[in-house]
Motif scaffolding. Structure first.
Motif, short mmCIF file in Angstrom:
data_model
loop_
_atom_site.label_atom_id
_atom_site.label_comp_id
_atom_site.label_asym_id
_atom_site.label_seq_id
_atom_site.Cartn_x
_atom_site.Cartn_y
_atom_site.Cartn_z
N PRO A 1 0.81 -1.00 0.03
CA PRO A 1 0.10 -0.14 0.06
C PRO A 1 0.76 1.14 0.14
O PRO A 1 0.42 2.14 -0.60
CB PRO A 1 -0.83 -0.10 1.34
N ALA A 2 2.03 1.30 0.63
CA ALA A 2 2.69 2.50 0.81
C ALA A 2 3.24 2.86 -0.43
O ALA A 2 3.83 3.97 -0.70
CB ALA A 2 3.74 2.31 1.81
N HIS A 3 3.60 1.89 -1.42
CA HIS A 3 4.31 2.18 -2.77
C HIS A 3 3.11 2.43 -3.81
O HIS A 3 3.60 2.40 -4.94
CB HIS A 3 5.06 0.92 -3.00
N LEU A 4 1.91 2.48 -3.75
CA LEU A 4 1.03 2.34 -4.82
C LEU A 4 0.68 4.00 -4.81
O LEU A 4 -0.08 4.58 -4.48
CB LEU A 4 -0.32 1.83 -4.02
N SER A 5 1.67 4.44 -5.95
CA SER A 5 1.56 5.78 -6.26
C SER A 5 0.61 6.27 -7.15
O SER A 5 -0.12 5.40 -7.67
CB SER A 5 2.88 6.10 -6.86
N ASP A 6 0.20 7.53 -7.18
CA ASP A 6 -0.97 7.93 -8.03
C ASP A 6 -0.45 7.73 -9.41
O ASP A 6 -1.26 7.30 -10.58
CB ASP A 6 -0.83 9.52 -7.78
N ALA A 7 0.90 7.27 -9.99
CA ALA A 7 1.28 7.44 -11.17
C ALA A 7 0.84 5.89 -11.41
O ALA A 7 0.56 5.39 -12.49
CB ALA A 7 2.70 7.37 -11.57
N ILE A 8 0.90 5.04 -10.47
CA ILE A 8 0.64 3.42 -10.80
C ILE A 8 -0.89 3.51 -11.08
O ILE A 8 -1.56 2.83 -11.88
CB ILE A 8 0.95 2.45 -9.43
N VAL A 9 -1.59 4.11 -10.22
CA VAL A 9 -3.23 4.05 -10.42
C VAL A 9 -3.48 4.63 -11.75
O VAL A 9 -4.39 4.38 -12.44
CB VAL A 9 -3.82 5.03 -9.05
N GLN A 10 -2.84 5.74 -12.04
CA GLN A 10 -3.04 6.45 -13.48
C GLN A 10 -2.81 5.34 -14.35
O GLN A 10 -3.80 5.24 -15.53
CB GLN A 10 -2.41 7.61 -13.66
N ALA A 11 -1.79 4.70 -14.32
CA ALA A 11 -1.56 3.89 -15.54
C ALA A 11 -2.50 2.69 -15.41
O ALA A 11 -3.03 2.12 -16.46
CB ALA A 11 -0.05 3.01 -15.00
N LEU B 1 -6.87 -5.83 -8.13
CA LEU B 1 -5.64 -5.36 -7.34
C LEU B 1 -5.65 -6.17 -6.17
O LEU B 1 -6.44 -6.16 -5.35
CB LEU B 1 -5.54 -4.02 -7.27
N HIS B 2 -4.62 -6.82 -5.83
CA HIS B 2 -4.15 -7.45 -4.55
C HIS B 2 -3.50 -6.36 -3.62
O HIS B 2 -2.47 -6.30 -3.96
CB HIS B 2 -3.73 -8.85 -4.80
N LEU B 3 -3.91 -5.98 -2.64
CA LEU B 3 -3.50 -4.90 -1.80
C LEU B 3 -3.52 -5.24 -0.29
O LEU B 3 -4.49 -4.98 0.39
CB LEU B 3 -4.23 -3.61 -2.12
N PRO B 4 -2.38 -6.04 0.25
CA PRO B 4 -2.60 -6.57 1.64
C PRO B 4 -2.57 -5.58 2.77
O PRO B 4 -1.82 -4.56 2.55
CB PRO B 4 -1.41 -7.52 1.73
N VAL B 5 -3.26 -5.47 3.63
CA VAL B 5 -3.64 -4.51 4.56
C VAL B 5 -3.28 -5.00 5.77
O VAL B 5 -2.54 -4.18 6.71
CB VAL B 5 -5.36 -3.93 4.66
N GLN B 6 -3.22 -6.48 6.16
CA GLN B 6 -2.65 -7.18 7.46
C GLN B 6 -3.53 -6.65 8.56
O GLN B 6 -3.74 -7.74 9.13
CB GLN B 6 -1.08 -6.75 7.53
N SER B 7 -3.99 -5.55 8.85
CA SER B 7 -4.69 -5.32 9.99
C SER B 7 -5.52 -3.87 9.97
O SER B 7 -5.21 -3.31 9.05
CB SER B 7 -4.05 -5.03 11.14
N GLY B 8 -6.86 -4.04 10.45
CA GLY B 8 -7.61 -2.76 10.84
C GLY B 8 -7.41 -1.87 11.62
O GLY B 8 -7.90 -0.89 11.85
#
Ligand code: SAM
Ligand code: SF4
Length: 438
Positions: A234-244, A255-262
């Motif tokens: 999650p910390a590396h999911l930049s806006d540039a990647i989202v735009q791509a 997208l698989h985006l592991p959160v691990q805990s709430g």
């Protein structure tokens, strides 16, 4: 000479086995489905949780009779357990002839030679980056429409519970030109979908080229209509990647985006480097940019010191985000990790019951979301036959949902148009209405 590879663990391991198979076929070996007829058995292992490691050792134990019957059988222990345990493996089992770490794949011929000629028990845990530097065109990929492609190896993060930085080493990315070349190669072999792999895949960097740029470069590859990448932090999911993801037509809306805990407190103790709010902000951005995107995640239950309130915060997150799929695990202390040294008075039975509750809630969410799809028509890329029977095909939507439907074997590897007729928590069922031309 015949070989068989048993694989445990993630897609990285599955693809490393394909690379090992490529090396062996280059040496003249042929694959066999039966361990009993193999001259060489490789166990490509996973050490992410204790259970995964135990499975590999118990499989190894089951080979004793075979090895006694055929003493010339060579057994190699490869993958993350090999990297983690090293010499200890020889002490633990006299059945293992050699030990090979995941970043030393290219040494396989050398090790085999040593076993045969010098009758020694060699070990190579060198971090020579073979899994990234390996020419992926030499891998012996499994049949099916999807090809794995390693774009980076290792992880520079320091999540307290995780063994990956120890077993897979520091991050290293494959040059973008080599990635494109390999994607063109697999497209030429007839693969329809490419899944880019890395432990921390969205930290990919080749000079100035980041993952978003790479997705753009791969748009030009003829024949590849679906592109995925895993696993994202999650910390590396930049806006540039989202735009791509928004702008590249072949990038799937999943997208698989592991959160691990709430719980922020648990995330901090895990050293994840983001808060729940930040994670949810990423989810909002993704959903705004890529309408209908399917999100999956990983959750660890029973992290040392996890309180009832902290667990409830995870249940709330699940309810609020409504993931399309969740992979959840009870915390497993891994030797040498920081979390393994933390005081943990949580009872295993309580952890298991929390896991059960979380999975039950998530099943309800998935069932509701899947049932909302009944009546929709969707494109399915057919993987093969379903376990439901010989005339039932199994494939995946762009959202990565599993769809079963009756159809002929000639559709394997093809796209099909399927109308969804019923839904369970983990899969959809339907009927084919027309073939879609690739
Ligand atoms: N790089 C990914 C990330 O940043 O989340 C995770 C890759 S890890 C191979 C896959 C999943 O295994 C993790 O997301 C985590 O949920 C789980 N996992 C890792 N270590 C674990 C442990 N010690 N106990 C239980 N689950 C663990
Ligand atoms: Fe493990 Fe993923 Fe954390 Fe890396 S980012 S240490 S692979 S959980």
């Amino acid at each position: 000479m015949r070989y068989r590879i048993e694989t445990w663990g993630c897609q990285m391991n599955v693809h490393d086995s394909e690379k090992l198979a490529g090396v062996l076929e280059g040496l003249g070996y042929h694959g066999t489905q039966e361990a009993a007829s193999a001259d060489l058995l490789l166990l490509n292992t996973c050490s992410i949780r204790e259970k995964a490691e135990e499975k590999a050792f118990s499989f190894l134990g089951s080979l004793r009779a075979l090895k006694q019957m055929r003493p010339q059988l060579i057994i190699g222990l490869c993958g993350c357990v090999a990297q983690q345990e090293g010499e200890e493996i020889f002490k633990r089992s006299d059945l293992v002839d050699f030990v090979l770490g995941p970043r030393a794949i290219a040494s396989l011929p050398l090790l085999l030679d040593e076993v045969r000629t010098r009758r020694s028990r060699p070990l190579d845990r060198g971090l020579r980056d073979d899994s990234v530097r390996f020419d992926g065109r030499l891998a012996r990929r499994n049949p099916g429409p999807r090809a794995f492609l390693t774009i980076m190896e290792g992880c520079n993060k320091t999540c307290t519970y995780c063994i990956v930085p120890t077993t897979r080493g520091r991050e290293l990315s494959k040059p973008a030109a080599a990635v494109v070349q390999e994607a063109e190669f697999v497209a030429g072999q007839g693969y329809r979908e490419v899944e880019l792999l890395g432990q921390n895949v969205n930290a990919y960097r080749d000079g100035k080229v980041h993952l978003g740029d790479l997705l753009g470069l791969l748009q030009g590859v003829d024949g590849i209509r679906r592109l995925r990448f895993t696993t994202s932090h999650p910390a590396h999911l930049s806006d540039a990647i989202v735009q791509a993801m928004r702008d590249c037509p072949t990038v799937c809306n999943a997208l698989h985006l592991p959160v691990q805990s709430g719980s922020d407190a648990v995330l901090e103790r895990m050293r994840r480097g983001y808060t729940v709010r930040r994670y949810r902000d990423r989810v909002d951005r993704l959903r705004a940019a890529v309408p209908g995107i399917a999100l999956s995640t990983d959750i660890i239950v029973g992290y040392p010191g996890e309180t009832g309130e902290e667990f409830d915060a995870t249940l709330r997150l699940l309810q609020d985000v409504e993931f399309d799929q969740v992979y959840s695990f009870v915390f497993s202390p891994r030797p040498g990790t920081d979390a393994a040294g933390e005081p943990d008075d949580g009872e295993q039975a309580l952890k298991e019951s929390r896991l059960h509750e979380l999975q039950q809630r998530q099943r309800e969410i998935q069932l509701r979301k899947n049932q909302a799809l009944v009546g929709c028509v969707t494109e399915v890329l057919v993987d093969g036959f379903s376990r439901m029977g010989d005339s039932i095909l199994k494939g995946r939507t762009r959202c990565n949902r599993v769809v079963n439907f009756p159809g002929p074997g000639s559709l394997v590897g093809e796209y099909a148009c399927v109308e969804i007729q019923s839904a369970g928590p983990n899969s959809l069922e339907g009927r084919r209405i027309a073939a879609v031309r690739p």
